[in-house]
Motif scaffolding. Structure first.
Motif, mmCIF file in Angstrom:
data_model
loop_
_atom_site.group_PDB
_atom_site.id
_atom_site.type_symbol
_atom_site.label_atom_id
_atom_site.label_comp_id
_atom_site.label_asym_id
_atom_site.label_seq_id
_atom_site.Cartn_x
_atom_site.Cartn_y
_atom_site.Cartn_z
ATOM 1 N N PHE A 202 58.194 90.584 56.206
ATOM 2 C CA PHE A 202 59.324 90.511 57.189
ATOM 3 C C PHE A 202 60.949 91.130 57.087
ATOM 4 O O PHE A 202 61.202 91.285 56.192
ATOM 5 C CB PHE A 202 59.730 88.911 57.399
ATOM 6 N N ALA A 203 61.475 91.142 58.159
ATOM 7 C CA ALA A 203 62.199 92.523 58.684
ATOM 8 C C ALA A 203 63.622 91.858 58.067
ATOM 9 O O ALA A 203 64.913 91.401 57.856
ATOM 10 C CB ALA A 203 62.573 93.279 59.448
ATOM 11 N N HIS A 204 63.679 90.120 58.774
ATOM 12 C CA HIS A 204 64.597 88.928 58.855
ATOM 13 C C HIS A 204 65.995 90.344 59.483
ATOM 14 O O HIS A 204 66.880 89.470 59.149
ATOM 15 C CB HIS A 204 64.963 88.752 57.543
ATOM 16 N N ASN A 205 65.656 89.905 60.768
ATOM 17 C CA ASN A 205 66.955 91.228 61.595
ATOM 18 C C ASN A 205 66.439 90.280 63.094
ATOM 19 O O ASN A 205 67.274 90.973 63.703
ATOM 20 C CB ASN A 205 66.242 92.380 61.519
ATOM 21 N N TRP A 206 66.158 88.957 62.562
ATOM 22 C CA TRP A 206 66.552 88.518 64.200
ATOM 23 C C TRP A 206 68.206 87.848 64.051
ATOM 24 O O TRP A 206 68.968 86.477 63.626
ATOM 25 C CB TRP A 206 65.223 87.568 64.682
ATOM 26 N N HIS A 207 69.520 88.298 64.699
ATOM 27 C CA HIS A 207 70.905 87.904 65.083
ATOM 28 C C HIS A 207 70.975 88.488 66.343
ATOM 29 O O HIS A 207 72.007 89.654 66.690
ATOM 30 C CB HIS A 207 71.219 89.019 64.523
ATOM 31 N N ASN A 208 69.950 87.290 67.386
ATOM 32 C CA ASN A 208 70.677 88.016 68.692
ATOM 33 C C ASN A 208 70.918 86.727 69.371
ATOM 34 O O ASN A 208 72.022 85.709 68.724
ATOM 35 C CB ASN A 208 69.148 88.263 69.523
ATOM 36 N N ILE A 209 71.665 87.017 70.184
ATOM 37 C CA ILE A 209 72.593 85.947 70.910
ATOM 38 C C ILE A 209 72.102 84.385 71.147
ATOM 39 O O ILE A 209 73.224 83.428 71.345
ATOM 40 C CB ILE A 209 73.303 86.623 72.207
ATOM 41 N N GLY A 210 70.856 85.061 71.690
ATOM 42 C CA GLY A 210 69.593 83.221 71.648
ATOM 43 C C GLY A 210 69.117 83.080 70.714
ATOM 44 O O GLY A 210 68.478 83.920 70.625
ATOM 45 N N LEU A 211 68.330 82.217 71.218
ATOM 46 C CA LEU A 211 67.169 81.519 71.041
ATOM 47 C C LEU A 211 67.413 81.821 69.257
ATOM 48 O O LEU A 211 66.354 82.628 68.272
ATOM 49 C CB LEU A 211 66.226 82.051 71.048
ATOM 50 N N ARG A 212 68.196 81.900 68.968
ATOM 51 C CA ARG A 212 69.023 81.954 67.631
ATOM 52 C C ARG A 212 68.064 81.219 65.745
ATOM 53 O O ARG A 212 67.620 81.677 64.860
ATOM 54 C CB ARG A 212 70.195 81.559 67.142
ATOM 55 N N LEU A 213 67.083 80.336 66.498
ATOM 56 C CA LEU A 213 66.337 79.924 65.130
ATOM 57 C C LEU A 213 64.929 80.143 65.284
ATOM 58 O O LEU A 213 63.833 78.992 65.097
ATOM 59 C CB LEU A 213 66.761 78.850 65.506
ATOM 60 N N THR A 214 64.780 80.950 66.025
ATOM 61 C CA THR A 214 62.742 81.423 66.758
ATOM 62 C C THR A 214 62.672 82.425 65.368
ATOM 63 O O THR A 214 61.280 82.459 65.051
ATOM 64 C CB THR A 214 63.070 82.235 67.710
ATOM 65 N N GLU A 215 63.174 82.739 63.967
ATOM 66 C CA GLU A 215 62.775 84.233 63.611
ATOM 67 C C GLU A 215 62.021 85.075 64.340
ATOM 68 O O GLU A 215 60.610 85.428 63.908
ATOM 69 C CB GLU A 215 61.901 82.942 62.809
ATOM 70 N N SER A 216 62.556 85.584 65.568
ATOM 71 C CA SER A 216 61.664 86.219 66.530
ATOM 72 C C SER A 216 62.213 88.086 65.560
ATOM 73 O O SER A 216 61.745 88.803 66.418
ATOM 74 C CB SER A 216 62.003 86.213 67.518
ATOM 75 N N GLY A 217 62.332 88.393 64.567
ATOM 76 C CA GLY A 217 62.803 89.316 63.505
ATOM 77 C C GLY A 217 61.272 90.624 63.820
ATOM 78 O O GLY A 217 60.247 90.001 63.577
ATOM 79 N N GLY A 218 61.429 91.550 62.890
ATOM 80 C CA GLY A 218 60.329 92.149 63.417
ATOM 81 C C GLY A 218 59.699 92.062 61.341
ATOM 82 O O GLY A 218 60.145 91.231 61.170
#
Length: 427
Positions: A202-218
């Motif tokens: 996992f890239a651990h790169n989910w740092h978006n403005i919303g839905l921050r706890l979804t772990e939707s990174g690469g």
């Protein structure tokens, strides 16, 4: 694999609910009541958790304790055996308090029942038994905008390789749904694989403005081996797709099913915003003292009452539309699960357009309500401490998943030309 130094929430904070919810619900209303209980727990500190932006291991533990991960599964393995119409309502209830966790529940319900749509009868049974008896949470590395994962055949196994920019819930999952194209063909294969193995990075790169706890990174998928027996809808001995499983309209139901997942957590987030804002207005918002028709309380202000009434009317209508679409999709599954080839493209197209309608309306109404509530709560409601902004940020983030303009165009062709949409990764 998950990195030890990645900040994550502590499952111990919800340990008490494992015993409290030891007995799983046994009726539809009891399941929805359980979803509301989960929402009540999450709502206590949703704004704080959103700002901390930690990997949601505690929240997934809470979902496991609640039994909601088993909502759609067969009773013989310990599932709730509820239809999708109830699943959608449960997603909505959880999303009212925390859009991220409502989204994770929705994606899990889709991925954990993928075999129902594209698997053989034996695979359906085996997959349900595996997921439900272990109370697994399922993520998915299936982002159609990226290049497909490459699949090669190696004896009794298929081997996945590639990268996905988005991978919702993968970091905190027990199993991951992989999807790719078999080398030398144009055939797609879905399969489930254990998440905790060296080749899942996992890239651990989910740092978006919303839905921050979804772990939707690469995520990178490196040489993940899956038995041919677990290639959903494929025959292990011949290494060919099963025509009675992967032919016709039925396997394309996966896409409208998840599109309705999206709409229901949009709707839940918008309903949650209205409830949160109304409580704030009652407790904190002040009447405007310079309007010439001064009121004692904000709840006497005409413009505030008018706005809340209008938001409520549109959300109530949206909820009715979402429920109707959910009932129609559930009826399709009930009628054709055991006779998949009998589903006509026209029936699939009709339910897809009901779901497209919901997508359009939940997007429009959700964005309007979650931004508009600031007009009736006041300037102080923009404080990060209040946390009202998270509702808009959550809806704004995911409604960009696929352009709603194309849903409007699709519906226009349906109205004017009686044209059903061609099944695609987004329709």
């Amino acid at each position: 694999m998950a990195q030890e130094n990645v900040p994550q929430t502590d499952p111990a904070v919800y340990a008490q609910y494992e015993a409290k919810w030891a007995n799983e619900p046994d009726t539809t209303e009891a399941w929805l009541a359980r979803a509301r209980e989960v929402a009540e727990v999450l709502g206590q500190d949703a704004a704080q958790r959103d700002q901390e932006n930690k990997s949601p291991r505690a929240e997934i533990a809470l979902l496991k304790h609640s039994g909601l991960l088993k909502l759609l599964g067969p009773k013989k393995y310990g599932g709730g055996e509820q239809p999708w119409s109830v699943g959608y309502q449960a997603i909505r209830e959880v999303a009212k308090a925390d859009g991220s966790i409502g989204m994770l529940l929705g994606y899990h319900l889709l991925w954990s029942t993928t075999a129902n749509v594209v698997g053989t009868p034996e695979q359906i049974e085996r997959t349900h038994e595996l997921i439900i008896t272990n109370n697994y949470f399922v993520g998915g590395a299936v982002n159609p905008r990226d290049s497909d994962l490459k699949i090669t055949s190696d004896g009794d196994h298929i081997v996945f390789n590639g990268t996905k920019f988005f991978n919702t819930g993968g970091v905190v999952s027990d199993l991951t749904v992989l999807e790719g194209v078999l080398e030398g063909t144009d055939s797609h294969i879905f399969a489930l694989a254990p998440t905790k193995q060296e080749g899942v990075v996992f890239a651990h790169n989910w740092h978006n403005i919303g839905l921050r706890l979804t772990e939707s990174g690469g995520v990178k998928i490196n040489n993940i081996r899956v038995p041919w027996a677990d290639a959903l809808g494929w025959e292990e001995s011949t290494k060919q797709p099963r025509e009675d499983v992967l032919t016709g309209a039925f396997p394309t139901l996966l896409l409208p099913t998840i599109q309705l997942v999206f709409s229901n957590f949009y709707l839940g987030i918008a309903l949650g915003a209205l409830e949160f804002a109304s409580n704030y207005t009652i407790a904190t918002t002040r009447a405007w003292p310079f309007g010439g028709d001064n009121k004692e309380s904000a709840t006497d202000e005409f413009y505030i009452l008018e706005r809340y009434g209008n938001f409520f009317a549109h959300l109530r209508a949206t909820e009715a539309l979402a429920d109707r679409a959910g009932d129609r999709l559930s009826a399709i599954y009930s009628k054709y699960q055991s006779n998949r080839l009998a589903l006509k493209p026209e029936e699939r197209g009709d339910v897809a357009e009901w779901i497209a309608s919901v997508k359009v309306v939940t997007t429009d109404v959700g964005l309007r309500v979650t931004s508009g509530v600031f007009e009736v709560t006041g300037a102080r409601a923009t404080s990060l401490k209040v946390g009202l902004d998270r509702f808009w940020r959550d809806i704004r983030t995911h409604t960009l998943h696929d352009p709603v303009a194309y849903k409007n165009r699709e519906l226009g062709r349906y109205v004017l030309l009686q044209e059903y949409p061609a099944p695609s990764w987004y329709t």
